[in-house]
Design an enzyme around this catalytic site. Structure first.
Site, PDB file in Angstrom:
ATOM      1  N   CYS A 156     -27.187   6.851  10.249  1.00 18.68           N
ATOM      2  CA  CYS A 156     -26.390   5.738  10.270  1.00 18.68           C
ATOM      3  C   CYS A 156     -26.082   5.425  10.957  1.00 18.68           C
ATOM      4  O   CYS A 156     -25.726   5.871  11.980  1.00 18.68           O
ATOM      5  CB  CYS A 156     -24.937   5.424   8.799  1.00 18.68           C
ATOM      6  N   GLU A 174     -27.063  -2.608  -3.686  1.00 22.96           N
ATOM      7  CA  GLU A 174     -25.647  -2.689  -4.056  1.00 22.96           C
ATOM      8  C   GLU A 174     -25.531  -3.870  -4.853  1.00 22.96           C
ATOM      9  O   GLU A 174     -24.824  -3.631  -5.866  1.00 22.96           O
ATOM     10  CB  GLU A 174     -24.546  -2.539  -3.072  1.00 22.96           C
ATOM     11  N   HIS A 213     -22.726  12.323   7.929  1.00 24.81           N
ATOM     12  CA  HIS A 213     -21.204  12.202   7.444  1.00 24.81           C
ATOM     13  C   HIS A 213     -20.995  13.226   7.522  1.00 24.81           C
ATOM     14  O   HIS A 213     -19.914  13.529   6.953  1.00 24.81           O
ATOM     15  CB  HIS A 213     -22.013  11.995   5.805  1.00 24.81           C
ATOM     16  N   ARG A 240       0.814  -1.081   0.466  1.00 24.25           N
ATOM     17  CA  ARG A 240      -0.194  -0.201   0.437  1.00 24.25           C
ATOM     18  C   ARG A 240       0.739   1.203   0.125  1.00 24.25           C
ATOM     19  O   ARG A 240       1.066   2.141   0.649  1.00 24.25           O
ATOM     20  CB  ARG A 240      -1.119  -0.328   1.372  1.00 24.25           C
ATOM     21  N   CYS A 253      -8.419   1.059   1.626  1.00 28.39           N
ATOM     22  CA  CYS A 253      -7.946   0.082   0.882  1.00 28.39           C
ATOM     23  C   CYS A 253      -8.960  -0.587   1.718  1.00 28.39           C
ATOM     24  O   CYS A 253      -8.743  -1.068   3.080  1.00 28.39           O
ATOM     25  CB  CYS A 253      -6.729  -0.445   0.667  1.00 28.39           C
ATOM     26  N   GLY A 278     -26.612   1.775  15.969  1.00 29.03           N
ATOM     27  CA  GLY A 278     -25.877   0.531  16.343  1.00 29.03           C
ATOM     28  C   GLY A 278     -24.215   1.013  16.689  1.00 29.03           C
ATOM     29  O   GLY A 278     -24.237   1.048  18.250  1.00 29.03           O
TER      30      GLY A 278
HETATM   31  N1  GLN Z   1     -25.215  -0.733  12.422  1.00 29.23           N
HETATM   32  C1  GLN Z   1     -24.106  -0.427  11.809  1.00 29.23           C
HETATM   33  C2  GLN Z   1     -22.848   1.046  12.303  1.00 29.23           C
HETATM   34  O1  GLN Z   1     -23.889   1.594  13.027  1.00 29.23           O
HETATM   35  C3  GLN Z   1     -24.535  -0.223  10.239  1.00 29.23           C
HETATM   36  C4  GLN Z   1     -23.353   0.017   9.255  1.00 29.23           C
HETATM   37  C5  GLN Z   1     -23.690   0.748   8.771  1.00 29.23           C
HETATM   38  O2  GLN Z   1     -24.537   0.182   7.940  1.00 29.23           O
HETATM   39  N2  GLN Z   1     -22.604   0.822   7.000  1.00 29.23           N
HETATM   40  O3  GLN Z   1     -22.015   1.394  12.919  1.00 29.23           O
HETATM   41 ZN    ZN Z   2     -25.702   3.250   7.577  1.00 30.92          ZN
END
Ligand code: GLN
Ligand code: ZN
Length: 758
Positions: free
Chosen positions: A728, A607, A696, A15, A518, A434
């Site tokens: 997220c 995806e 994000h 890398r 990566c 989570g």
């Molecule tokens: N449970 C995961 C988190 O909270 C979900 C992550 C994801 O959806 N990419 O990090």
């Molecule tokens: Zn997520």
């Protein structure tokens, strides 16, 4: 040409490019130092390929960040926000601007990033508008070609093709609604013509134009543009020979017929992702006087090629083109570099594997076998065959028998009855997705444990202390359904792969995901089973620290497959069911231990959706089936949650209902809750947690702004079914932002709850 490949990993075996570019970004090294590393990496790749005996070696497959971004910059598609008219255009400022487009700069957000077709590589989305003045304004393909030539290595420059470039681009916000980037096709072709002229003058004999877009429904429908592009480029007087290379699926007889009708000299087809290409070729009576570059060695997976079989498939193509060359199905960008680096893999598994370097040998060997007739290479072919044919001893009869006994699609009691079975009909319950921030202490504890610097007891003590902290914080904030925070997980797939039988993890099997990032995808090689519980200990510990419900957290079967290299000796759906069965056992264990909310993340459900619509039905059947298999064992009162990291459901919006989860959380903050209505319109009737703020970004959302998002969502969903959560997981954020953001979220939910319904 007998043998070639479409491209090779560019990040370096250790890398090196990651280190060099991160050091440059951090101001610890100069542009010249970064360039020197890049030049050395390119040289190493070319010399490796030459020494391996490959006939035609690609160049311009290197990139500082991304090849789509390279193409945008090459043709001057630089959005105005990155142009500083006051600076001189020397190389260092060009490089700054390039990285600003990739990573953003003060006041200039980066280009959007998205998945490269159905791979885990991400490219930067070019922004085009009627105002974009395309012109050849770079020399990367030319200078890489001349660098190789200076080393005495003749190469074939690789360019992203005009059709794929335009179809992957998006219209910039200033473009009129009905405008499409394809309207720039003629201008762009002029740029390619200039570039081809320059490459030809420098001595390039053949140039490769990558058109993977032809494997998608949209690409297949753009026949007019395809014809226009390659009629025009083919008709240029002053140009090298052209190889139009397609991959990630078959392109259909229409496109094939069209390409055949142009003057391009060679066409590349992916026979791994699109085996039907052979029939299509026959359907157009072959390629006539063109060269067929046959992508027979899988560029996207890590298994050794069954050489005997490949050879006979190649043999059957001989009548269908003037010449057949052996190649990989696509660039080797998507596989790790060298199996030699993996000393710790079980020998029996290693035997079956081929990484990029080994795949080049396979291509060379097949090329020899094809042209010399099998004899000179029989011994080597035999060796390969023996390895490919030895049955894997990784079969688990018990798992297979249990799956057979379970039948196709076990299902739960109907949703309405399940809803009635839960004790509370709380309005607007609050929760998180989570993970909580992964502090340096948490990371250090994991690393220390892995390296044996701390004992397992000490590690557990630290993780429990972290869970205590995260639980106490959530209680203090006033969240309703808590989580343990996932401190023990390095990665949502790797954590499970390390604990399930049938998976192996590599030491150095890095694959570029985007820029300098990566990943090391696990290898799913045998029947999957769960030797012991995976998460129960942590979740039940967290539950023991609070009266509030704690939500268990698992990664779903589709996502486990999507982010691993998966065995290819049985349908993906069969493998997914094995993962699902292991998760089913885990979920039942969690339930038995008193856990009433269990979330199964399917971040990759969309995806993995096949590029062509005709394959969607079959995919969704197994994808949904495996989710249901994992989750349908629980009592009606246990709530199954699922989470997806995006809101553009497109064609799968109708399938979310079919997963039969009780609550689905999704990304929604950036799309202003539109998707709540979309889901409802598509028939979704269950609990929904549209992310109320964007994790994000480091920005802390205000109470008012979250209130507004909630009121927005309430226009489409009943308050009993609306969950309140971020977009997220929070693992990439810091507590300085997470804590105030969650407090505001809980306060917003409180205020909206207090309003009279309706
Ligand atoms: N449970 C995961 C988190 O909270 C979900 C992550 C994801 O959806 N990419 O990090
Ligand atoms: Zn997520």
């Amino acid at each position: 040409m007998r043998t070639t490949i479409h491209g090779y990993p560019r990040i370096g075996g250790a890398r090196e490019l990651k280190r060099a570019s991160e050091s440059y970004w951090g101001g610890a090294s100069t542009a010249a130092e970064l360039d020197a590393v890049a030049a050395r990496l390119r040289r190493e790749v070319w010399e490796t390929l030459r020494d391996a005996g490959l006939d035609e070696i690609p160049s311009n497959t290197f990139s500082y960040y991304d090849h789509v971004l390279d193409t945008a910059v090459l043709f001057g598609a630089v959005p105005g926000r990155f142009d500083d008219p006051n600076t001189a255009e020397d190389h260092a400022t060009e490089l700054e601007r390039y990285f600003a487009m990739a990573r953003g700069a003060q006041d200039a957000p980066p280009l959007e990033m998205t998945k490269w077709f159905d791979t885990n590589y991400h490219y930067l989305v070019p922004e085009l508008s009627p105002r974009t003045r395309l012109r050849l304004s770079g020399s990367k393909p030319l200078s890489e070609y001349t660098q190789a030539k200076g080393l005495g290595i003749e190469t074939r420059p690789v360019l992203l093709g005009p059709l794929t470039f335009l179809m992957l681009a998006k219209a910039a916000p200033e473009a009129p609604e009905e405008w499409s980037p394809l309207e720039l096709l003629d201008d762009l072709l002029g740029c390619y013509a200039d570039l081809l002229g320059q490459l030809s003058a420098a001595g390039a004999r053949r140039v490769q134009l990558d058109e993977p877009i032809l494997a998608t429904d949209e690409g297949r429908a753009a026949l007019g543009s395809l014809e226009r592009a390659y009629q025009r480029l083919g008709a240029l007087d002053d140009r090298p020979e052209l190889l139009v290379s397609t991959y990630f699926g078959a392109i259909g007889t229409e496109a094939l017929k069209l390409l055949k009708g142009t003057r391009v000299e060679a066409v590349g087809l992916d026979l791994v992702s699109g085996p039907e290409a052979v029939g299509e070729l026959a359907g157009v009576s072959g390629l006539g006087d063109k060269v067929l570059v046959a992508g027979i060695v899988d560029g996207r997976n890590v298994w050794r090629t069954d050489l005997g079989n490949a050879l006979s498939r190649l043999g059957s193509l001989l009548g269908l083109a003037h010449e057949v060359a052996v190649s990989t199905s696509c660039s080797l960008l998507h596989v790790p570099i060298d199996l030699e680096a993996e000393a710790a893999l079980p020998a029996e598994l290693r035997e079956r594997l081929a990484f990029a370097r080994q795949k080049v040998d396979e291509v060379v060997l097949l090329g020899r076998a094809l042209s010399e007739g099998g004899e000179g290479v029989t011994a080597e072919l035999e060796k390969g065959r023996a390895a490919a044919e030895t049955p894997l001893s990784f079969t688990n009869r018990r798992v297979r028998a249990r799956l057979d006994a379970l039948g196709e699609e076990p299902s739960r009691t109907g949703y309405e009855r399940r809803e009635a079975a839960t004790d509370s009909a709380a309005r607007l319950p609050t929760t998180t997705i989570g993970s909580f921030p992964q502090t340096s202490d948490v990371r250090r504890a994991r690393a220390d444990h892995r390296a044996g610097r701390i004992s397992t007891e000490e590690y557990q003590r630290r993780m429990r202390a972290e869970i205590d902290r995260v639980i106490a914080l959530q209680e203090d904030i006033g969240l309703d359904v808590l989580v343990h925070g996932e401190p023990e997980r390095n990665d949502m797939v790797q954590y499970f792969a390390e604990r399930l039988d049938g998976f192996a993890t590599t030491e150095h099997g890095w694959v570029q995901s985007y820029g300098s990032r990566c990943v090391r995808p696990p290898i799913l090689y045998g029947d999957v089973s769960r030797p012991e519980p995976l998460t129960v200990e942590w979740i039940t510990y967290a539950q023991s620290r609070t009266q509030k419900p704690v939500k268990g957290m698992l990664t779903g079967p589709v996502t486990m497959l999507a982010w691993s290299f998966v065995r290819d000796d049985q349908p993906l759906g069969d493998t997914a069911r094995q993962v699902a069965l292991a998760l089913r056992d885990e979920i039942l264990d969690l339930e038995r231990a008193g856990i009433r909310h269990i979330q199964v993340d399917e971040a990759a459900l969309r995806e993995l959706l096949p590029l062509r619509e005709e394959a969607h039905g079959e995919y969704l059947k197994w994808a949904i089936g495996s989710f249901r298999l994992a989750t349908s064992g629980v009592a009606p009162s246990t709530r199954i949650h699922t989470h997806m990291c995006y809101s553009e459901f497109g064609r799968i919006v109708g399938s979310i209902e079919a997963l039969d989860a009780d609550v689905t959380s999704v990304e929604a903050a950036r799309s202003h809750m539109e998707l709540v209505g979309d889901l409802k319109a598509a028939g979704y009737r269950r609990g929904i947690g549209p992310g109320v703020y964007d994790i994000h970004s480091p920005r802390v959302p205000s109470v008012e702004e979250i209130e507004e998002a909630l009121r927005n969502a309430l226009t489409a969903v009943e308050p009993e079914r609306l969950w309140v959560n971020p977009d997220c997981g929070l693992k990439t954020r810091g507590y300085a932002e997470v804590e105030p953001a969650l407090r505001n979220m809980v306060e917003a939910a409180r205020r909206v709850r207090a309003e009279p319904p309706g």
